[in-house]
Structures are given as structure tokens and as C-alpha cells.
Scaffold this motif. Structure first.
Motif, mmCIF file in Angstrom:
data_model
loop_
_atom_site.group_PDB
_atom_site.id
_atom_site.type_symbol
_atom_site.label_atom_id
_atom_site.label_comp_id
_atom_site.label_asym_id
_atom_site.label_seq_id
_atom_site.Cartn_x
_atom_site.Cartn_y
_atom_site.Cartn_z
ATOM 1 N N LEU A 158 48.523 47.206 -0.552
ATOM 2 C CA LEU A 158 48.313 46.610 -1.602
ATOM 3 C C LEU A 158 49.150 47.259 -2.879
ATOM 4 O O LEU A 158 49.634 47.064 -3.808
ATOM 5 N N GLU A 159 49.282 48.661 -2.631
ATOM 6 C CA GLU A 159 50.002 49.651 -3.566
ATOM 7 C C GLU A 159 50.974 50.304 -2.754
ATOM 8 O O GLU A 159 50.935 51.244 -2.018
ATOM 9 N N PRO A 160 52.299 49.639 -3.154
ATOM 10 C CA PRO A 160 53.582 50.363 -2.501
ATOM 11 C C PRO A 160 53.628 52.024 -2.633
ATOM 12 O O PRO A 160 54.019 52.233 -1.525
ATOM 13 N N LEU A 409 36.125 51.670 2.155
ATOM 14 C CA LEU A 409 37.472 52.388 2.465
ATOM 15 C C LEU A 409 38.383 52.209 1.493
ATOM 16 O O LEU A 409 38.917 51.447 1.271
ATOM 17 N N PHE A 410 38.791 53.495 0.647
ATOM 18 C CA PHE A 410 39.923 53.363 -0.126
ATOM 19 C C PHE A 410 39.461 52.385 -1.384
ATOM 20 O O PHE A 410 40.436 52.244 -2.159
ATOM 21 N N GLY A 411 38.017 52.321 -1.760
ATOM 22 C CA GLY A 411 37.590 51.695 -2.969
ATOM 23 C C GLY A 411 38.241 50.199 -2.707
ATOM 24 O O GLY A 411 38.265 49.512 -1.926
ATOM 25 N N SER A 412 38.498 49.855 -4.121
ATOM 26 C CA SER A 412 39.009 48.498 -4.422
ATOM 27 C C SER A 412 40.330 48.514 -3.855
ATOM 28 O O SER A 412 40.814 47.168 -3.900
ATOM 29 N N GLY A 413 41.289 49.447 -3.484
ATOM 30 C CA GLY A 413 42.619 49.180 -3.070
ATOM 31 C C GLY A 413 43.451 49.289 -4.235
ATOM 32 O O GLY A 413 44.755 49.115 -4.130
ATOM 33 N N VAL A 414 42.861 49.507 -5.478
ATOM 34 C CA VAL A 414 43.755 49.807 -6.739
ATOM 35 C C VAL A 414 44.042 51.488 -6.897
ATOM 36 O O VAL A 414 43.015 52.081 -6.890
ATOM 37 N N TRP A 415 45.195 51.615 -6.959
ATOM 38 C CA TRP A 415 45.626 52.985 -7.023
ATOM 39 C C TRP A 415 46.463 53.530 -8.347
ATOM 40 O O TRP A 415 47.301 52.706 -8.498
ATOM 41 N N VAL A 419 44.998 58.227 -7.475
ATOM 42 C CA VAL A 419 43.694 58.072 -7.558
ATOM 43 C C VAL A 419 43.100 56.808 -7.221
ATOM 44 O O VAL A 419 43.936 55.738 -7.538
ATOM 45 N N TRP A 420 42.562 56.670 -6.039
ATOM 46 C CA TRP A 420 42.005 55.633 -5.601
ATOM 47 C C TRP A 420 40.920 55.202 -6.561
ATOM 48 O O TRP A 420 39.925 55.862 -6.430
ATOM 49 N N LEU A 421 40.763 53.966 -6.972
ATOM 50 C CA LEU A 421 39.596 53.552 -7.773
ATOM 51 C C LEU A 421 38.519 52.753 -6.947
ATOM 52 O O LEU A 421 39.166 51.947 -6.078
ATOM 53 N N ASN A 422 37.293 52.967 -7.408
ATOM 54 C CA ASN A 422 36.221 52.514 -6.440
ATOM 55 C C ASN A 422 35.885 51.193 -6.337
ATOM 56 O O ASN A 422 36.655 50.287 -7.221
#
Length: 561
Positions: A158-160, A409-415, A419-422
Motif C-alpha cells: 500500500l505504501e510504495p 502485521l505491519f499495523g494499519s499498513g500506513v507508513w 514508521v509503520w503505524l498501528n
């Protein structure tokens, strides 16, 4: 000395990744205490165990300072913010445009700095140096990290920019490759120099809030600025001559302490290991269900919702539940009334601890009516499928049990900026959601003392598997007398309060399966894996030896000072 089992007479660190455990042990060798080592280990885990934990997550820590004879608990889990949407059900829409909706305000940086400021002995830049070095110079990717990247590939993609790091050429990093994280290193440097402001009141905080909102989330810059960790009194009970310290709500420590009491009530603690004991295994399965049901009912942030967790951990409450240990099995277990023991006298050994006491019960009845809503379809979402735990004891006998997570795994997928966000904002449900409050969690960093000295520091990772795993290994070590490494490697059971199904790891004898069926359970074969609870522990023997043990289901390591 280091490995899945390590032994020494000074300090000991057990954590879910080898480089992180080594980081904590190096801080002990530099003269740091258990808190310095725990903070160093946790920051290092944020670098080397990014699928499980990180700066964008949060957690909880139970602390014992031996000279002061002082127990403390720090909650730094994810929190909801000020926007009214936090009190509303999450929209049904999912996908990239809604990935941020489950992101709560992260507490990891606040928690680690708050803990260090109160009890640390070394300067913060020195404590953080191992983590910064691992981010800047890189570390060798383990087989487990490679597998978790592959498992969460759709989220990572989701995050290039994140995908370019973790999935170069579109493929997950392979074991043996080096992962270098320059943006994370730069942020760690800023935190070491400027403290919490570098994370919560900075250009980084602005970018975080903007990016989360662009992905459907609710975090505002004001929410970041307002985040504070919370010092709380730990839960306390006595069990088999030990003083047991647990994590108060919104953490799930009460369930572990209740399980220990129920194990004593059932008589199974007077037996041998239950790997080949059908009746003992069936009793353990049933007591887990009882405590789980109570934990499902009595949960939430006590600052906004009264939670009688001190009633749950009292021996009189366990006694009131004991008849259900041998009663005919039912599909669903009903919770007990923990308020009935919330005002019971504090055990003598716990009085000096000044343990958690439940806030006054709401007098309008609303909380009670809401508590009664407990079905298999209205339970808190799991706080994570994975998570990370570390246990530390230093040469003086100070100790820290700490559990942290970014959620799934890798939280919400927002980076953002490395930092990977929860994803723990998705823990809120009809009973607990609202503005400006901690999310609910099963995390249970636990500690057992004997005559004012630490005997066991223990905790686990793995969402709903955390509490049963922690209780089972504690009973194995301190009731059955098993070596810590054997106790952690031994097969485990995992039932649920809302079903007769019980997951069973390989290693039990056929007679155990037969005994579970005879008791009314439906055994389900479960291959041991990282989700079945990753326990990390340090046992201190009566003669002062520290034995560290790391769960073989994970990459963990125990390292002696």
C-alpha cells in the motif's frame, strides 16, 4: 551467553529478536539498569521486528525497583483522539482509502521516554544508540521477518516507498539480506536529541496526521500533541507464596492472575506436568475459558469506564467460580460478577504495593447494562495477531516486563517517514469506543516476587493467545518446577469461552485428546507457530541465578549480561 536458553548471575534480557536482546544486554554491560536495558531493547525491536512492533505502536510495562521496593505500571497503548467519529462504528468500507481508520494515536515513543525519565540511569542518547545503529547500518533479515513480509505483502504494497525497502523488485526480503532504514535512523536521532517533541510536536507529527487522514484516518495534530502515557498501579494478588504483579486495565493482566488462582482452585498445580495428564489438561482448558469470559466482560479504559479488575484477581472471586471447573461443559461460559470482590481486603503482601483499585461503579446502571452484552459476535477485536514481549532482570534485581505492538502485521499498513503505524484503533467495540481513551488489549506483562525479590518476569505475544500462554508457562515453571526452556517449548492448549473447541499443539499424548473429548471439548489440531503465543521470560532461582528463555515459536533470544 546467549540462545533460546541463557544462564548467568548478573543481568539477563529475553526478547523476540536476537539483535534487540543483544542491544539490551550491551546497555547492562555499560552500567545501565533494567529500565535502561528494556528501553534500549524496545527501541531496537522497533527497528528489527517491524512487523510486530515499532515507534508507530504502543504497549505497557510492569516495573519492579528492588531498592525502593517499588512496583509500577506504565500504559502507553494506542489512544483515540478528539474527533467525534471515534465514538461511532467504523465504516464498512475497507481498502487503501480507509487503511488509516484503524490507526490510534501511537504511544510507543511517549512510553519509552517516560519510563526512562523516571527510572533510567544512563543518558537517553546512550540508551538509544544501539537502535539507531541498527537502523542506519542495517541488520540481517531473519526467516521469520521474511515470512511476515510475505504474509502481509498486500498491506506492505500500500505504501510504495515502504515496499521499495521491504519488497525490492516486488519480492519480500529474503533471509540473510540486509535491511537498512535511513529515515527511521534519522527519526531516532531526533528523538534522542529532542525527546518526545521530535515525535509528537514537530514536522514529523504534521506529516503523520496528514497522511493518516489522507488514508481515511482520524488522528489530528492536536491528538499527537495531547498524547501522554499514564502511570498506573499494577494489579496485585498472592499465589502459592508469591506476590504476583499484573497489568491493569485497559491491559489484560487480570485474566492471567485469575487463571493462576483457578489453577490452584482446581488442584492441578499439585499435579505433574499435564502433557500426559488428561484430567489436568481438561481442567486447564476449562479454567482458561472461565477467565476469558470474565476478561471479555470486564474491560476498557478505567478512566472512562469502571473496571473491577482487582475483583477479578482476588482469591475470593476465583473461589466463587471454582464450581464451574467441574460442572458439565456448556457451549458458552457466562462471566462472573467481579464487582462482588472489588472491595475485598487487599492481601497483606499486596498492601505495600498499593495495587490497582477499581474506580467507583457507575450509579446510572448504563455500564452494567453494557457489560451484560457479551456474545461471540460482540467482542473486542484482537489487539494483534502477533505483538512482541521482552523481559529484563539486572544484577541488582530490578526488573521490567514489557509488551508492545503495532497491531496486526505491519499495523494499519500506513507508513510515514520510516514508521509503520498501528491498527489498534480497531480494538474498540460497542462497549468501549469513544473519544480520548485507550484502546483495549490482552497484553499482560507479568511479574512474580518472593520476599521482595523478583522470581519470574514473563509475558507473551499473540493477541488472544497471550493470557493462556503466560498462565501455562508460569504454572509449569513455578508449580511443576520445569526448566524455563522446557516450559516455553512445551505444547499448549487454547480454548475459547464461546465454544467447546480447544486448539491443541502437537506434543500431548493421545490420552490427553481422549480426556478432552470425554470432558466435552472438541479438540482441534493446531501446528505450533508464531501466533500461538511468543513467550519471553527470565526466571531468578533462589540462589540468584538468572535463567532467560525465548519461545522457540519465534526468533527470540535470551542474552546474559
Amino acid at each position: 551467553m546467549a540462545g533460546k536458553r541463557a544462564e548467568g548471575r548478573t543481568g539477563m534480557v529475553s526478547a523476540s529478536q536476537q539483535d534487540a536482546a543483544q542491544a539490551g544486554a550491551s546497555i547492562l554491560r555499560q552500567g545501565g539498569n533494567a529500565v535502561d536495558a528494556a528501553v534500549a531493547t524496545a527501541f531496537a525491536l522497533s527497528v528489527v521486528d517491524p512487523s510486530q512492533t515499532g515507534l508507530g505502536g504502543g504497549g505497557a510495562a510492569t516495573v519492579w525497583m528492588v531498592k525502593e521496593q517499588r512496583a509500577d505500571h506504565l500504559s502507553f497503548y494506542g489512544r483515540s483522539g478528539e474527533r467525534p467519529e471515534w465514538a461511532q462504528p467504523e465504516p464498512a468500507a475497507t481498502g487503501e482509502d480507509q487503511a488509516g481508520r484503524g490507526t490510534a494515536v501511537p504511544g510507543m515513543v511517549s512510553g519509552l521516554l517516560t519510563l526512562h525519565a523516571k527510572y533510567g540511569a544512563l543518558p537517553l542518547p546512550q540508551v538509544m544508540a544501539p537502535a539507531t545503529r541498527l537502523a542506519r547500518e542495517g541488520f540481517i533479515v531473519s526467516p521469520l521477518l521474511s515470512r511476515t513480509i510475505a504474509s502481509a505483502a498486500s498491506r506492505v504494497k500500500l505504501e510504495p516507498r515502504a515496499a521499495a525497502l521491504f519488497m525490492p523488485d516486488g519480492q519480500p526480503l529474503r533471509p540473510g539480506e540486509r535491511l537498512v532504514q535511513p529515515e527511521l535512523a534519522a527519526l531516532l536521532d531526533l528523538i534522542a536529541m529532542a525527546g518526545a517533541d521530535a515525535f509528537y510536536r514537530s514536522a514529523f507529527a504534521e506529516r503523520l496526521a496528514y497522511h493518516v487522514q489522507s488514508r481515511g484516518g482520524l488522528i489530528t495534530l492536536a491528538d499527537m500533541d495531547a498524547y501522554r502515557s499514564t502511570w498506573m498501579r499494577p494489579l496485585c494478588t498472592t499465589w502459592r507464596g508469591y506476590t504476583v504483579l499484573g497489568a491493569p486495565p485497559p491491559m489484560g493482566g487480570a485474566v492471567v492472575l485469575e487463571m493462576l488462582h483457578l489453577a490452584e482452585q482446581s488442584g492441578l498445580t499439585r499435579n505433574a506436568s499435564y502433557t500426559d495428564q488428561p484430567a489436568t489438561a481438561a481442567s486447564f482448558a476449562q479454567l482458561i475459558r472461565l477467565a476469558q469470559a470474565d476478561g471479555q466482560r470486564w474491560r476498557g479504559d478505567p478512566a472512562v469506564r469502571p473496571v473491577p479488575s482487582n475483583g477479578m484477581v482476588h482469591g475470593t472471586f476465583a473461589a466463587s467460580r471454582a464450581a464451574l471447573l467441574t460442572a458439565p461443559l456448556t457451549d458458552t461460559v457466562r462471566a462472573g460478577d467481579a464487582w462482588s470482590a472489588a472491595n475485598a481486603p487487599v492481601d497483606g503482601a499486596c498492601a505495600a504495593i498499593e495495587p490497582y483499585r477499581a474506580p467507583p461503579r457507575a450509579d446510572d446502571g448504563a455500564a452494567s447494562r453494557r457489560d451484560d452484552v457479551m456474545t461471540s459476535t460482540d467482542t473486542p477485536r484482537p489487539d494483534s495477531s502477533f505483538t512482541s514481549h521482552l523481559s529484563v532482570v539486572d544484577a541488582a534485581g530490578n526488573a521490567v516486563a514489557m509488551t508492545t505492538t503495532v497491531g496486526v502485521l505491519f499495523g494499519s499498513g500506513v507508513w510515514t517517514d520510516g514508521v509503520w503505524l498501528n491498527s489498534v484503533g480497531r480494538n474498540f467495540d460497542a462497549a468501549t469506543r469513544g473519544t480520548n481513551r485507550y484502546s483495549n488489549s490482552t497484553m499482560s506483562p507479568t511479574m512474580l516476587l518472593e520476599n521482595g525479590r523478583v522470581r519470574l518476569v514473563v509475558g507473551a505475544a499473540g493477541s488472544q493467545y497471550i493470557q493462556p500462554a503466560t498462565a501455562q508457562v508460569t504454572v509449569r515453571m513455578l508449580a511443576f518446577g520445569e526448566d524455563p526452556a522446557m516450559a516455553l517449548a512445551a505444547p499448549r492448549l487454547h480454548p475459547t469461552w464461546s465454544s467447546r473447541d480447544v486448539e491443541v499443539e502437537p506434543g500431548f499424548t493421545a490420552s490427553v485428546y481422549q480426556g478432552l473429548v470425554a470432558r466435552g471439548f472438541r479438540p482441534v489440531s493446531r501446528v505450533a507457530d508464531i501466533q500461538f503465543g511468543g513467550v519471553h521470560a527470565v526466571l531468578v532461582t533462589p540462589d540468584g541465578r538468572r535463567i532467560g528463555a525465548a519461545d522457540p515459536r519465534r526468533d527470540g533470544f535470551a542474552v546474559a549480561q
